[in-house]
Design a protein around this motif. Sequence first.
Motif, mmCIF file in Angstrom:
data_model
loop_
_atom_site.group_PDB
_atom_site.id
_atom_site.type_symbol
_atom_site.label_atom_id
_atom_site.label_comp_id
_atom_site.label_asym_id
_atom_site.label_seq_id
_atom_site.Cartn_x
_atom_site.Cartn_y
_atom_site.Cartn_z
ATOM 1 N N GLY A 11 11.431 -6.432 -4.034
ATOM 2 C CA GLY A 11 12.222 -6.791 -6.006
ATOM 3 C C GLY A 11 13.404 -6.944 -5.971
ATOM 4 O O GLY A 11 13.817 -7.875 -6.332
ATOM 5 N N GLY A 12 13.963 -6.605 -4.574
ATOM 6 C CA GLY A 12 14.939 -6.372 -4.604
ATOM 7 C C GLY A 12 15.669 -6.175 -3.255
ATOM 8 O O GLY A 12 15.505 -6.306 -2.256
ATOM 9 N N GLY A 13 17.168 -5.754 -3.389
ATOM 10 C CA GLY A 13 17.672 -4.694 -2.202
ATOM 11 C C GLY A 13 17.266 -2.744 -2.378
ATOM 12 O O GLY A 13 15.975 -2.451 -3.256
ATOM 13 N N TYR A 64 -3.042 7.482 -6.697
ATOM 14 C CA TYR A 64 -1.786 7.155 -6.297
ATOM 15 C C TYR A 64 -1.643 5.763 -5.523
ATOM 16 O O TYR A 64 -1.783 5.775 -4.230
ATOM 17 N N VAL A 65 -0.939 5.449 -6.505
ATOM 18 C CA VAL A 65 -0.449 4.076 -5.841
ATOM 19 C C VAL A 65 0.858 4.016 -5.011
ATOM 20 O O VAL A 65 1.566 4.203 -5.735
ATOM 21 N N ALA A 66 1.632 4.324 -3.534
ATOM 22 C CA ALA A 66 2.794 4.615 -2.780
ATOM 23 C C ALA A 66 2.880 3.521 -2.279
ATOM 24 O O ALA A 66 3.731 3.787 -1.333
ATOM 25 N N THR A 67 2.360 2.402 -2.447
ATOM 26 C CA THR A 67 2.722 1.118 -1.474
ATOM 27 C C THR A 67 3.934 0.423 -1.155
ATOM 28 O O THR A 67 4.794 1.237 -2.514
ATOM 29 N N PRO A 68 4.056 -0.772 -1.155
ATOM 30 C CA PRO A 68 5.590 -0.674 -1.633
ATOM 31 C C PRO A 68 5.469 -1.932 -2.641
ATOM 32 O O PRO A 68 4.655 -2.274 -2.943
ATOM 33 N N PRO A 69 6.750 -2.426 -3.522
ATOM 34 C CA PRO A 69 6.426 -2.495 -5.453
ATOM 35 C C PRO A 69 5.687 -3.867 -4.894
ATOM 36 O O PRO A 69 4.822 -4.190 -6.047
ATOM 37 N N SER A 70 5.297 -4.687 -4.202
ATOM 38 C CA SER A 70 4.401 -5.719 -4.353
ATOM 39 C C SER A 70 3.383 -5.557 -4.579
ATOM 40 O O SER A 70 2.628 -6.647 -5.238
ATOM 41 N N VAL A 107 8.860 0.980 -10.700
ATOM 42 C CA VAL A 107 7.042 0.879 -11.011
ATOM 43 C C VAL A 107 6.056 -0.774 -10.753
ATOM 44 O O VAL A 107 4.891 -0.768 -10.392
ATOM 45 N N THR A 108 7.158 -1.904 -10.554
ATOM 46 C CA THR A 108 6.933 -3.282 -10.623
ATOM 47 C C THR A 108 7.713 -3.738 -9.892
ATOM 48 O O THR A 108 8.857 -2.914 -10.054
ATOM 49 N N ARG A 112 12.623 -2.595 2.636
ATOM 50 C CA ARG A 112 13.563 -2.945 1.437
ATOM 51 C C ARG A 112 14.677 -3.300 0.969
ATOM 52 O O ARG A 112 15.369 -3.542 0.040
ATOM 53 N N THR A 113 15.474 -4.250 2.055
ATOM 54 C CA THR A 113 15.817 -5.645 1.664
ATOM 55 C C THR A 113 15.298 -6.541 1.882
ATOM 56 O O THR A 113 15.838 -7.863 2.120
#
Length: 327
Positions: free
Chosen positions: A178-180, A71-77, A99-100, A171-172
């Motif tokens: 990936g964005g905000g 289970y991958v639950a890290t930040p998207p990067s 997902v990415t 998140r920001t």
Amino acid sequence: METINWGIIGCGDVTEKKSGPAFNKVPGSKLVAVMRRDVEKAADYAKRHQIAKWYNDATELINDEEVNAIYVATPPSSHLNYALAALQKGYPVYVEKPVTMNAAEAQQLVDAVRQYNGKLIVAHYRRKLPMFLKVKELLEQNAIGEVRTVQLRLWQSRKPALVTKNAPSWRTQPDVSGGGYFHDLSPHQLDLMLYFFGKPVHYSGFSLNQAQITSADDHVCGTVLFENNVVLNGSWCFNVALTENIDSCEIIGSEGKISFAVFGDKVVLKTTSNEETFTFVHPENIQLPMITSMVNYLNGNEENPCTIDEALTLMKMIDSFTKHVSN
């Protein structure tokens, strides 16, 4: 698979209550190991959740002989690299949303799933909540006639009430998220639109950074035309006054309207002759229905509840909505 022994990569806030405990509540599923780069936090999580093993290195967790699913639950990067490593190992993988970072990375996962004949499930868990199953049921019953348009709004102050108060600042940070806040919250909404209305044939939009408080754009607009001629107009703004917070989805048809807050607990059906409100209590571990469905899929008893191909379409939509324009 007989018993699915899960290892979590990234045991942060989302896994504390929303998802982590659910893995031990599904028959034939067990959480056996967790990983976090901060070893003290990994050990603390494991102790509090009665998990035998913890790591601060993802490779060590993936190579743990007891683990057979990730289970991958890290930040998207870091979603892409961890998911690829799990697929290369031959493990099924459950990946948090988004997902990415973007559609190009999602395409790499599509290719990897096909290359390794792998199984990848995306954590768009609202699909399995009774509240949204009710919305889908009403649509399939033509409760509001033919659907004409969907008006989707998510307006929040600079510190959105929908984000955990102690949420980390990544998140920001576009290079991590990936964005905000749009990238963090809109996948829940947009995936439901795909779930309800099917294939999009056109989508476009734009984004801008109005408040200039962080490096992330804080205002996004998007339009979608679905194959069935349903039109979606979406507005996301994360710089409004606290008094103007709104979470609203209105599905308007030829005979009425279905309205709800995607992050709420009520569905209102209003027709020309009647109005009815349906109220729901979400599970304590809100991802439990999705994780149950996923385990059924991995055991060959159900279809994949959310495929990487579906998530690729979602990421293409997000990319098209976040074409930055300058003031």
